[in-house]
Structure formats: structure tokens, C-alpha cells
Scaffold this active site. Structure first.
Site, mmCIF file in Angstrom:
data_model
loop_
_atom_site.group_PDB
_atom_site.id
_atom_site.type_symbol
_atom_site.label_atom_id
_atom_site.label_comp_id
_atom_site.label_asym_id
_atom_site.label_seq_id
_atom_site.Cartn_x
_atom_site.Cartn_y
_atom_site.Cartn_z
ATOM 1 N N ASP A 103 -1.824 10.801 -2.183
ATOM 2 C CA ASP A 103 -2.237 9.803 -3.180
ATOM 3 C C ASP A 103 -2.557 10.428 -4.525
ATOM 4 O OD1 ASP A 103 -2.905 8.565 -0.401
ATOM 5 O OD2 ASP A 103 -2.695 6.928 -1.848
ATOM 6 N N GLN A 116 -2.048 2.401 9.987
ATOM 7 C CA GLN A 116 -0.745 2.510 9.297
ATOM 8 C C GLN A 116 0.297 3.180 10.188
ATOM 9 O OE1 GLN A 116 -3.666 3.128 7.812
ATOM 10 N NE2 GLN A 116 -3.639 2.632 5.640
ATOM 11 N N ASN A 137 -5.182 12.526 0.508
ATOM 12 C CA ASN A 137 -4.305 11.665 1.314
ATOM 13 C C ASN A 137 -5.184 10.908 2.299
ATOM 14 O OD1 ASN A 137 -1.656 10.686 1.977
ATOM 15 N ND2 ASN A 137 -1.749 11.867 3.862
ATOM 16 N N ARG A 139 0.867 -1.181 0.000
ATOM 17 C CA ARG A 139 0.000 0.000 0.000
ATOM 18 C C ARG A 139 0.901 1.228 0.000
ATOM 19 N NH1 ARG A 139 2.434 1.902 3.637
ATOM 20 N NH2 ARG A 139 0.902 3.536 3.690
ATOM 21 N N GLY A 140 0.260 2.403 -0.170
ATOM 22 C CA GLY A 140 1.035 3.626 -0.351
ATOM 23 C C GLY A 140 1.143 3.880 -1.851
HETATM 24 O O1 MRU Z 1 -4.484 3.246 2.196
HETATM 25 P P1 MRU Z 1 -3.004 3.438 2.066
HETATM 26 O O2 MRU Z 1 -2.224 2.878 3.203
HETATM 27 O O3 MRU Z 1 -2.496 2.975 0.718
HETATM 28 O O4 MRU Z 1 -2.821 5.011 2.102
HETATM 29 C C1 MRU Z 1 -1.533 5.546 1.980
HETATM 30 C C2 MRU Z 1 -1.465 7.017 2.137
HETATM 31 O O5 MRU Z 1 -2.468 7.695 2.315
HETATM 32 C C3 MRU Z 1 -0.114 7.656 1.977
HETATM 33 O O6 MRU Z 1 -0.009 8.809 2.749
HETATM 34 C C4 MRU Z 1 0.112 8.023 0.497
HETATM 35 O O7 MRU Z 1 -0.174 6.931 -0.331
HETATM 36 C C5 MRU Z 1 1.472 8.495 0.245
HETATM 37 S S1 MRU Z 1 2.660 7.199 0.399
HETATM 38 C C6 MRU Z 1 4.184 7.838 0.043
#
Ligand code: MRU
Length: 345
Positions: free
Chosen positions: A235, A194, A245, A51-52
Site C-alpha cells: 500500500d 481477502q 501492506n 479495495r487494493g
Molecule cells: O484493505 P485492502 O484490501 O485495501 O488491502 C489491500 C492490500 O493490503 C494489498 O496487498 C495492497 O493494497 C496491494 S494491492 C495490489
């Protein structure tokens, strides 16, 4: 930057297999899962093994290589690979890095008669390496904005979420190495945790002190005067500087403005979507209600209660003090400044 502050990696390509560190199990277990087909990687993205935003894009790029390896001998290899690219694109909707990476991979198969496995692998590796390089550059640029004090971060925008080093955590790594940050406060980041599970683990691997807080405690912490910056990833950033985000980011930004705390968004230009004019054009993923109704797989909410579970929110550009990208820093973002940034080489 000494190696002791940059040790975590979540994505590896070895001997025609993609290995992903299973982020559902961290911090209790550190297991890599091996993948050899693209639909399984799409499922891994949907289920948050990886994820991320940048990490999702990089994994999807390698998944296209897996697809090409698998279908190379078939007459209609191209339609099979294109179909699996669509399957990958349907895995999660908000992080634009996914679509950006798939577009780059799709371009490699246009005009090709045979499946160009080597070309695709070189492109996936480039996407991976460019991301890690961008993070180091953003680390320098972002750290230059930090003077002193403690910082708050949200979700995990670290090495685990990228090709290495991290976006928000890259700035934090660089600023910490330069003795500009005393302590990192990490929101636990309900509902998927997270912050508690990933950011705390990642920072501790790299000997950076971290204090967890419930996001509801962030306003009181800001009021104490100890926090100089909120530093987060993204994101998807729209053409006007609006920033999607992890859910809860918007509320941090409102609180930061109220308390005179500065708000920094760190993201590579692969996260910028110039086709999205503003917040209304950013699709927000809604995830399973059980993520809110339960914890660690066990129901905690009253039976019969329903839950609303948007995975992301959008912070309006006027609440953002700085967007840090590998192409440069945009202070007080707006449409004209974003356009100027994106037209740089
Ligand atoms: O749902 P996730 O864990 O994929 O969400 C991730 C985020 O919101 C992060 O802040 C974003 O993807 C930036 S990662 C460098």
C-alpha cells in the site's frame, strides 16, 4: 500469457458512469454497482466495495471525472471539484496510490477556466491503462526471480486490487504460465478475508490451483521446505524500502527470514512514497472493531471483548529480499537503491 490466466476485471468506465465490482459480495455474488457522483465513490472506497491500493487510486481518478461532469455547468465548478477531491482523499489513509492519482487529476484542472471533462477522462483512463501495463511488466520481472517451488501470498494483490493482472498475483500468473509455480498458498487474511474470498476466487477463475491456510499456519508450511517465495503487494513503500501492506505481512516476513524463504514485494512506483522516510511516516488505518469481533456480519467474540484492528503493518526493509516495480527490481532495498530506482525515467 494466455487469456485463460487473466480474465478478472473490477473497474469499468462506460457511458459517463463508473462501474465497480462489489468486492463485499464476492465470491457469492458478482454484481457491479454504477456510480455517478464522487462522494458515493468515496463511500465505496471506505466501505471496501473497491479495495487494493492501485484500484483505489484508479477509482478515485474516475470519481474526479464524475465530479467534473456533475459540476461542469456551475460558476464555481472548480471549488466544487476540489472539495470532492478532498472528500475522496479522506476515504482511506494508507494506500498512497490514492493521493498520487488525485494529484495527477488535480493538475488537470489547474489553469482551466471551464471544467475539462475530456482531459480528465483521458487522464483517468491513462492512470488505469498504465497500471495494467505496469503489472504485466512486473509480472515478467518478478517471475524471472522465481525458480521453482510453491509460494505463499497474503491478502489480495490481484486483478481485483488493480487495473488488471495484479501485482503479486501478476507475478504469480506469469510464473505459473512459465511452469515455475506448482501451487499457490493463500493466507485467508483475517479479518476481512481477502485471501479466502477474493484471492481464492480470482485464481480459480483463471485456473490456477490455490490452497487456503490460516495465517497462523504459514510458519509450519515454511518449515516443510515447500515454499520458495512469499509474494505480496504493498500500500505504501517508504524511501528507505520499508513496506506497508495488509496486517499480517510483517509476521510472514519474520517467519520467512527465519526459515530461509525469500520475500518479494511487487508494487508499481505509484505505491512508492519518497516523502515518507520510513515506517514512522506511514499512517496506518484502524478499522471498525466489529471486523475482528464478528464474521460475515455475525458477532462471534465474547460480549464485552474489545478488539484492536489495524488494517496494515510495516515490514522493515531488511526483511525484504526484492521489491519489484515496473521500473526495475531492487534487491535488498535501502534508501540509496530506492532513490536510484525512482530517478529512472
Ligand atoms: O484493505 P485492502 O484490501 O485495501 O488491502 C489491500 C492490500 O493490503 C494489498 O496487498 C495492497 O493494497 C496491494 S494491492 C495490489
Amino acid at each position: 500469457m494466455s487469456h485463460q490466466h487473466d480474465t478478472v476485471r473490477a473497474i469499468e468506465w462506460r457511458e459517463d458512469r463508473l462501474y465497480l465490482l462489489d468486492q463485499r459480495l464476492l465470491p457469492l455474488q458478482q454484481d457491479f454497482i454504477a456510480y455517478s457522483d464522487a462522494p458515493a465513490v468515496a463511500e465505496a472506497i471506505r466501505d471496501m466495495v473497491v479495495r487494493g491500493a492501485p484500484a483505489i487510486g484508479i477509482s478515485a481518478a474516475y470519481a474526479v471525472v464524475l465530479s467534473a461532469i456533475q459540476h461542469a455547468g456551475e460558476d464555481d465548478w472548480k471549488s466544487a471539484v476540489l472539495e470532492e477531491i478532498e472528500c475522496l482523499a479522506a476515504s482511506r489513509p494508507t494506500a498512497v496510490n490514492l493521493f498520487w492519482a488525485l494529484r495527477r487529476m488535480r493538475q488537470c484542472i489547474e489553469d482551466q477556466d471551464a471544467a475539462p471533462v475530456d482531459l480528465l477522462l483521458a487522464e483517468a483512463r491513462r492512470i488505469h491503462e498504465e497500471d495494467a501495463e505496469a503489472n504485466h511488466r512486473m509480472g515478467e520481472l518478478g517471475a524471472a526471480l522465481v525458480d521453482s517451488g510453491d509460494v505463499i501470498t497474503h491478502c489480495n494483490a490481484g486483478a481485483l486490487a488493480t487495473g488488471g493482472y495484479g501485482t503479486a498475483l501478476g507475478v504469480i500468473r506469469s510464473a505459473f504460465a512459465a511452469d515455475k509455480i506448482g501451487r499457490v498458498y493463500a493466507d485467508e487474511t483475517r479479518p476481512w478475508m481477502q485471501g479466502a474470498r477474493l484471492t481464492a476466487w480470482e485464481l480459480l477463475q483463471d485456473h490456477i490451483p490455490v490452497t487456503l491456510l490460516c495465517e497462523g499456519a504459514a510458519a509450519s508450511l515454511m518449515k516443510s521446505g515447500r515454499i520458495s517465495w512469499v509474494i505480496v503487494g504493498s500500500d505504501r513503500i517508504a524511501a528507505n524500502g520499508d513496506v506497508a501492506n495488509k496486517i499480517g505481512t510483517y509476521s510472514l516476513a519474520v517467519n520467512a527470514r527465519h526459515h530461509g524463504v525469500r520475500f518479494m514485494v511487487v508494487a508499481p512506483t505509484s505505491t512508492v512514497d519518497m516523502q515518507a522516510a520510513g515506517a514512522a511516516d506511514i499512517p496506518i488505518e484502524e478499522r471498525d472493531a466489529m471486523e475482528v469481533l464478528g464474521l460475515a456480519g455475525k458477532r462471534i467474540a465474547a460480549e464485552g471483548a474489545e478488539a484492536w484492528n489495524p488494517a496494515f503493518d510495516v515490514t522493515p526493509a531488511e526483511l525484504v529480499d526484492a521489491i519489484v516495480t515496473e521500473k526495475g527490481v531492487v534487491l535488498k532495498p535501502d534508501a540509496a537503491k530506492m532513490k536510484a530506482l525512482m530517478s529512472k525515467d
